[in-house]
Design an enzyme around this catalytic site. Structure first.
Site, PDB file in Angstrom:
ATOM      1  N   MET A 155      36.345 -74.694  60.700  1.00 29.28           N
ATOM      2  CA  MET A 155      36.942 -73.991  61.367  1.00 29.28           C
ATOM      3  C   MET A 155      37.734 -75.187  62.495  1.00 29.28           C
ATOM      4  SD  MET A 155      39.491 -72.727  60.616  1.00 29.28           S
ATOM      5  CE  MET A 155      39.733 -71.504  59.209  1.00 29.28           C
ATOM      6  N   PHE A 178      14.980 -50.310  86.729  1.00 29.20           N
ATOM      7  CA  PHE A 178      15.023 -51.317  86.640  1.00 29.20           C
ATOM      8  C   PHE A 178      15.579 -50.931  84.560  1.00 29.20           C
ATOM      9  CE2 PHE A 178      11.778 -52.411  82.490  1.00 29.20           C
ATOM     10  CZ  PHE A 178      12.043 -54.186  82.529  1.00 29.20           C
ATOM     11  N   GLN A 179      16.210 -51.987  84.126  1.00 27.18           N
ATOM     12  CA  GLN A 179      16.992 -52.135  83.044  1.00 27.18           C
ATOM     13  C   GLN A 179      18.284 -50.298  82.461  1.00 27.18           C
ATOM     14  OE1 GLN A 179      13.101 -51.900  79.649  1.00 27.18           O
ATOM     15  NE2 GLN A 179      13.887 -54.249  79.892  1.00 27.18           N
ATOM     16  N   LYS A 221      15.964 -40.764  79.741  1.00 28.55           N
ATOM     17  CA  LYS A 221      15.085 -40.697  79.510  1.00 28.55           C
ATOM     18  C   LYS A 221      14.685 -39.057  79.152  1.00 28.55           C
ATOM     19  CE  LYS A 221      10.109 -42.422  79.166  1.00 28.55           C
ATOM     20  NZ  LYS A 221       9.428 -43.995  79.663  1.00 28.55           N
ATOM     21  N   GLU A 242      19.272 -56.510  68.899  1.00 27.59           N
ATOM     22  CA  GLU A 242      20.167 -55.539  69.489  1.00 27.59           C
ATOM     23  C   GLU A 242      21.851 -55.981  68.649  1.00 27.59           C
ATOM     24  OE1 GLU A 242      18.546 -56.563  71.552  1.00 27.59           O
ATOM     25  OE2 GLU A 242      17.006 -55.181  72.231  1.00 27.59           O
TER      26      GLU A 242
HETATM   27  C1  TPP Z   1      30.144 -65.965  68.451  1.00 27.51           C
HETATM   28  C2  TPP Z   1      31.695 -66.703  67.843  1.00 27.51           C
HETATM   29  N1  TPP Z   1      31.552 -68.344  68.945  1.00 27.51           N
HETATM   30  C3  TPP Z   1      33.101 -68.796  68.724  1.00 27.51           C
HETATM   31  C4  TPP Z   1      33.827 -68.543  67.489  1.00 27.51           C
HETATM   32  C5  TPP Z   1      35.241 -69.602  67.272  1.00 27.51           C
HETATM   33  N2  TPP Z   1      34.576 -70.216  65.976  1.00 27.51           N
HETATM   34  C6  TPP Z   1      35.714 -69.758  65.272  1.00 27.51           C
HETATM   35  S1  TPP Z   1      35.358 -70.898  64.171  1.00 27.51           S
HETATM   36  C7  TPP Z   1      34.041 -71.865  63.994  1.00 27.51           C
HETATM   37  C8  TPP Z   1      33.382 -72.583  63.288  1.00 27.51           C
HETATM   38  C9  TPP Z   1      32.183 -71.616  62.309  1.00 27.51           C
HETATM   39  O1  TPP Z   1      31.293 -73.155  61.592  1.00 27.51           O
HETATM   40  P1  TPP Z   1      31.102 -72.575  60.485  1.00 27.51           P
HETATM   41  O2  TPP Z   1      29.686 -71.380  61.029  1.00 27.51           O
HETATM   42  O3  TPP Z   1      29.521 -74.140  59.862  1.00 27.51           O
HETATM   43  O4  TPP Z   1      31.766 -72.207  59.394  1.00 27.51           O
HETATM   44  P2  TPP Z   1      32.639 -73.478  58.671  1.00 27.51           P
HETATM   45  O5  TPP Z   1      33.690 -73.520  59.783  1.00 27.51           O
HETATM   46  O6  TPP Z   1      32.205 -74.602  58.635  1.00 27.51           O
HETATM   47  O7  TPP Z   1      32.489 -73.183  57.106  1.00 27.51           O
HETATM   48  C10 TPP Z   1      33.924 -71.272  65.661  1.00 27.51           C
HETATM   49  C11 TPP Z   1      32.906 -71.799  66.669  1.00 27.51           C
HETATM   50  C12 TPP Z   1      33.103 -67.621  66.917  1.00 27.51           C
HETATM   51  N3  TPP Z   1      34.562 -67.187  66.436  1.00 27.51           N
HETATM   52  N4  TPP Z   1      32.883 -66.640  67.206  1.00 27.51           N
END
Ligand code: TPP
Lengths: 165, 581
Positions: B485, B120-121, B170, B58
């Site tokens: 990042m 439920f749900q 529902k 979803e």
């Molecule tokens: C759902 C979610 N969890 C954690 C983060 C924190 N976060 C920001 S950038 C990142 C790393 C992303 O890695 P990747 O997709 O491999 O991209 P890259 O930076 O290597 O280009 C994380 C864990 C986030 N933005 N969103």
């Protein structure tokens, strides 16, 4: 930091109140008191909300409240002359004649009323501005107080200043 | 003939819902079935006007509807079941809310007789979504259903747009009523301001024309408010430099000499310095986000600020402004253009020449430099090549991380609504599902999802949806084997302690893609980048997953460290001079 009294006309719908409360908790705004009930038009409620904060914070609060879809209209009563009232219900122990005398004297001074008398208790009703309640509660001997029930402030603008649709 | 016994024809709530969606001109619904929406799915089965796209989670349904909305400007629609169906949508709803995207999310609910019983749900969908929707409704009477749907669409798309959730028990979908769709709707407590205050507009234009070091800064509001044409006209009329937020890119052509690049945490040196030194700032449809301002105490210290926005609560929220103007961006900008044309003042040519000279000096730092001779594939190079091959004309979605910033820096968007990414919430997993929505809105356009090895795995299951509905996306995975990042922050601010950012157990993305019935390609050498991209773009009817093994140590520069001033940037340690020597 100043105390502000916001008067709000709100759609009388389930969930409207929780939207207001949720806004304050989510954004870390203060609520000192909140009083709400339907108006002469049953589709609308009137809320009086007392809060405090810097001018910037109060500006954001009013903007964020206005942004809620269920907020119809809003004014900051503290920007002009207004009347504020709160209802206090107080239950005190009155075991001795002395205590009864003393409580009655205080109630008279503050222009309250004793509205219920029990075996060893008085129940007192007092209305007025917030600081009057505070002063009264200070004046009553603390060890006698059993219950304090305050309604929260209700406010209304003086004279021409009105909040209506 | 007036037969006394003839009753007006009634429909079930489910049929009323579907017919209401048709009335709203909805052509696609993204969804996932379940117990409490069975009546609705049955009504969907019996009709032909609305296409239903069955996702695999979803969250992806909401992201897909979101991508559809961002690219097309129309409201995206989602249909899910109660309980876990709803909780799975929350990340998507919050993503759309933060970026002000118009969505209507229809959620099933347990029958009214069971509400509050921990049935439920059952989940309090209105309560759980409240902080991340523009508004929401629980419909407890079939007679109110059509009107509520009308209100939901109106609220979602008007004023500052946003997601609106409609929770339908529902039994309400089974009850019968006459179907009457309201033509127009009035909500007494909701009256968005459309026209900017003429006095304020005049004051703003006077201030702008008296500026010595003016700057224009615009955000997602110009894209969402369809104000791109007016923005270009006004900026050209002034001849002033312009910078944009991550969300604003595309609403002013990045190829134009007045364009200074993105500003903020990973903005260009010249954009951030010009912000810091400007004396008049015109902010349009932007919200002074902390990723833009850095430390607000040192933000644009010399500037008088004009702020144009549809949302009064955006104004003076983070930074105090001098001239606020509330209104829709197209109308306010039209009025500003007129006011400039009618004014007897002209921009200060001499001051402006000196200002541009200063800007050119900042530009000369070449803050986006990187090593083009590296034996490893550089992510910037992949984006540059993609830009060249698509002539800046593709729809690009992204996930969150370094790859997202590289797109913002290196893909020169020239049209609005082409750059689709989660700016406000920064939701990993957004890229592929949103690309599906874009592709469904524009089946004949090239749609590329640029992602990272961590992000792509958050909604990878949607490769299956792409197969079922024949969505030939191009997925560019900038695979550095890290959560790049986060690794970058750990390198710079945590002494290279790479705590839980190395993924180590990555799948073979080529095989994975193939197992879903698509084409996978592995690219390991810089010399192969261009051909691989060419080949993938030429395969117009197939989804191609391009797994680029890139330099794992590459960082995004410039960078304003969290909490620092906008002018205190960390610049790339790479020097082109060395390359020449
Ligand atoms: C759902 C979610 N969890 C954690 C983060 C924190 N976060 C920001 S950038 C990142 C790393 C992303 O890695 P990747 O997709 O491999 O991209 P890259 O930076 O290597 O280009 C994380 C864990 C986030 N933005 N969103």
């Amino acid at each position: 930091m100043r105390r502000h009294i916001l008067s709000i006309l709100l759609e009388n719908e389930p969930g409207a109140l929780s939207r207001v409360a949720g806004l304050f908790s989510a954004r870390g705004y203060n609520i000192e008191s909140l009083a709400v009930a339907p108006t002469q038009d049953p589709s609308m409620s009137r809320m009086t909300l007392v809060t405090w904060g810097s001018e910037e914070v109060i500006e954001q609060i009013t903007k964020q409240l206005n942004k809620l879809v269920e907020v119809v209209k809003l004014i900051d009563l503290s920007e002009g002359s207004h009347i504020e009232r709160e209802l206090l219900l107080l239950k005190v122990k009155v075991a001795t004649a002395n205590q009864r005398e003393e409580v009655k004297r205080l109630v008279d001074i503050f222009r309250g009323r004793i509205i219920d008398v029990g075996d060893a208790t008085y129940t007192i009703e007092l209305t007025g501005a917030c600081d009057k309640m505070d002063a009264f509660l200070k004046a009553v001997e603390a060890s006698l107080i059993i219950e304090v029930v305050r309604s929260g402030v209700s406010g209304i603008g003086r004279g021409q200043k009105s909040l209506y649709l | 003939m007036n037969d006394a016994t003839s009753q007006p024809e009634t429909m079930t709530g489910a049929e009323i819902l579907v017919n209401s969606l048709v009335q709203e001109g909805v052509d696609i619904v993204f969804g996932y079935p379940g117990g409490s929406v069975l009546h609705i799915y049955d009504a969907m089965f019996k009709q032909k006007q609305i296409r239903h796209i069955l996702v695999r989670h979803e969250q992806a349904a909401v992201h897909a509807a979101d991508g559809y909305a961002r690219a097309s400007g129309r409201t995206g629609v989602v249909l899910v079941t109660s309980g876990p169906g709803v909780t799975n949508t929350i990340t998507g709803i919050a993503t759309a809310y933060m970026d002000s995207i118009p969505l209507v999310i229809i959620t099933g609910q347990v029958p009214t007789s069971l509400i509050g019983n921990d049935a439920f749900q059952e989940v309090d969908s209105v309560g759980i979504s409240r902080p991340c929707v523009k508004h929401n409704f629980l419909v407890n009477d079939v007679k109110k259903l059509a009107e509520t749907i009308k209100k939901a669409f109106y609220l979602a798309a008007s004023g500052r747009p946003g997601p609106v959730l409609v929770d339908i028990p529902k039994d309400v979908t089974a009850h019968r009523s006459v179907f009457e769709y309201p033509g127009n709707i009035e909500i007494r407590s909701y009256k968005p301001i459309l026209n900017g205050h003429p006095g304020q507009i005049r004051k703003a234009v006077d201030l702008l024309l008296s500026a010595k070091r003016p700057m224009i800064y615009t955000g997602g509001g110009v894209v969402l408010g369809n104000g791109s044409k007016e923005l270009v006209e006004l900026t050209k009329l002034f001849g002033y430099p312009i910078t944009q937020t991550l969300m604003g890119l595309g609403s002013y052509p990045a190829t134009d000499p007045q364009f200074m690049g993105m500003l903020g945490m990973h903005g260009t040196y010249e954009a951030n310095m010009a912000m810091h030194e400007c004396d008049v700032l015109l902010a349009i449809g932007a919200r002074f986000d902390d990723r833009v301002t850095g430390d607000v105490k040192t933000f644009c210290p010399q500037a008088k600020i004009i702020h144009v926005d549809i949302d009064p609560s955006s104004i003076s929220k983070n930074v105090r402004v001098d001239i606020p103007i509330v209104g829709t961006v197209d109308r306010v900008l039209q009025d500003m253009i007129k006011a400039v044309q009618e004014s007897d003042r002209k921009p200060d040519v001499e001051a402006l020449a000196a200002w541009w000279k200063q800007i050119e000096a900042w530009r000369a730092t070449k803050c986006l430099r990187y090593d083009r001779k590296s034996p490893l594939i550089k992510p910037q190079f992949v984006i540059e090549k993609l830009y060249e091959l698509t002539q800046g004309d593709a729809y690009i979605t992204s996930d969150v991380g370094q790859h997202q910033m590289f797109v913002a820096q290196f893909y020169k968007f020239t049209k609005p609504r082409r750059w689709i990414n989660s700016g406000g919430l920064g939701t990993m997993g957004f890229g592929m599902p949103s690309a599906m929505g874009v592709k469904l809105a524009f089946p004949n356009e090239t749609v590329v999802c640029i992602t990272g090895d961590a992000s792509i795995q958050m909604c990878i299951q949607e490769l299956s949806t792409c197969k079922q509905f024949d969505l030939p996306l191009k997925i560019v995975n900038l695979n550095n084997g890290y959560m790049g990042m986060v690794r970058q922050w750990q390198e710079m601010f945590y002494d290279k302690r790479y705590s839980h950012t190395y993924l180590e157990a990555l799948p073979d993305f080529v095989k994975l893609t193939e197992s879903y019935g698509h084409i996978g390609m592995l690219i390991e050498k810089p010399g192969d980048v261009e051909n691989a991209l060419r080949e993938a773009l030429a395969l117009q009817n197939r989804l191609v997953f391009l797994d680029f093994k890139i330099d794992p140590s590459e960082n995004v520069y410039p960078m304003v460290a969290a909490g620092k001033g906008q002018h205190e940037m960390i610049l790339s340690p790479y020097q082109e001079e060395r390359e020449l020597a």
